[in-house]
Scaffold this active site. Structure first.
Site: not given
Length: 256
Positions: A6, A13, A109-110
């Site tokens: 991510d 991450v 996207a997250d």
């Protein structure tokens, strides 16, 4: 095992996922100039510390809101893990949910990955609050469709802006004030009240407005590094899901 990545505006991450269970997670400051070789040296050492090896990774999936960081992460996957990485939102891992907004391509996207995970984990209409560089509020309806939301400055960003713009104000830590008084007796106390309780008031106020607009019972799910800190000082959250984005990536990988 799956390596889920991510790549956010502040941190990248990395999480090692085995049959849906997160076995290890690490984070590093986001720097689009960081090369695949640098990532590999860092990850190899961390994997060994956890009792794993790079050969244990047989799949990589990436979600990023930093386009310039993507290339080096793709090279990392192909060069060091010997796999072609999956990119969230691109074939063969399309979103699989309706993006019911005016500009679907502009949704981070997250935020979409969070919506996917939240709908899988919780029922009904949802508000997902993610405490990151920005604080985002995302609405996911009972069918799993992403309906839109709010983008607000993250609390660290707000504090940085305040300190940089006012020469005499000191840098303070982000923490709950020692008591619930909102009348500060020192400059530092006044800043802490303004930043912390002001942020709590913003969260509660925006959620109240969103609930009224949705017009149906809504559950509020919180994720991101500061979720636990705020949870201790407001009853607005129904659940804390610190690994929501990683869980969403694992779910997307599981579809193929």
């Amino acid at each position: 095992m799956l390596l889920a990545v991510d790549a956010g505006n502040t941190n990248v991450v990395f999480a090692l996922v085995d049959n849906g269970a997160i076995r290890a997670r690490w984070r590093i400051a986001t720097d689009p100039r960081r090369t695949a070789d640098e990532y590999a040296v860092w990850l190899n050492q961390l994997l060994m510390l956890e009792g794993f090896a790079m050969a244990d990774v047989d799949a990589v999936i990436i979600a990023t809101v930093v386009p310039r960081a993507l290339h080096n992460l793709e090279v990392l996957a192909s060069k060091y893990f010997k796999v072609t990485p999956l990119i969230a939102g691109q074939a063969p891992v399309e979103w699989g949910i309706a993006l019911d907004v005016a500009e679907p391509a502009s949704v981070g996207a997250d935020r979409v990955v969070n919506a996917i995970a939240a709908h899988h984990l919780y029922t009904g209409d949802l508000i997902v609050i993610d405490f990151g560089t920005a604080t985002t509020f995302d609405v996911v309806d009972y069918s799993g469709a992403y309906k839109g939301g709010i983008i607000a400055p993250g609390i660290n960003l707000s504090l940085d802006a305040l300190v940089s713009a006012a020469a005499k104000l000191p840098r303070i830590a982000i923490a709950a004030p020692e008591d619930r008084s909102v009348i500060g007796r020192t400059t530092e106390a006044q800043m802490q009240i303004g930043v912390f309780w002001g942020y709590v008031a913003m969260i509660e106020g925006l959620v109240a407005r969103m609930r009224a607009e949705i017009g149906r019972p809504v559950r509020v799910i919180s994720t991101g590094g500061l979720a636990v800190l705020f949870d201790a000082h407001t009853d607005i959250f129904d659940a804390i899901a610190p690994d929501l984005t990683i869980q969403g990536l694992a779910l997307m990988h599981g579809r193929i």
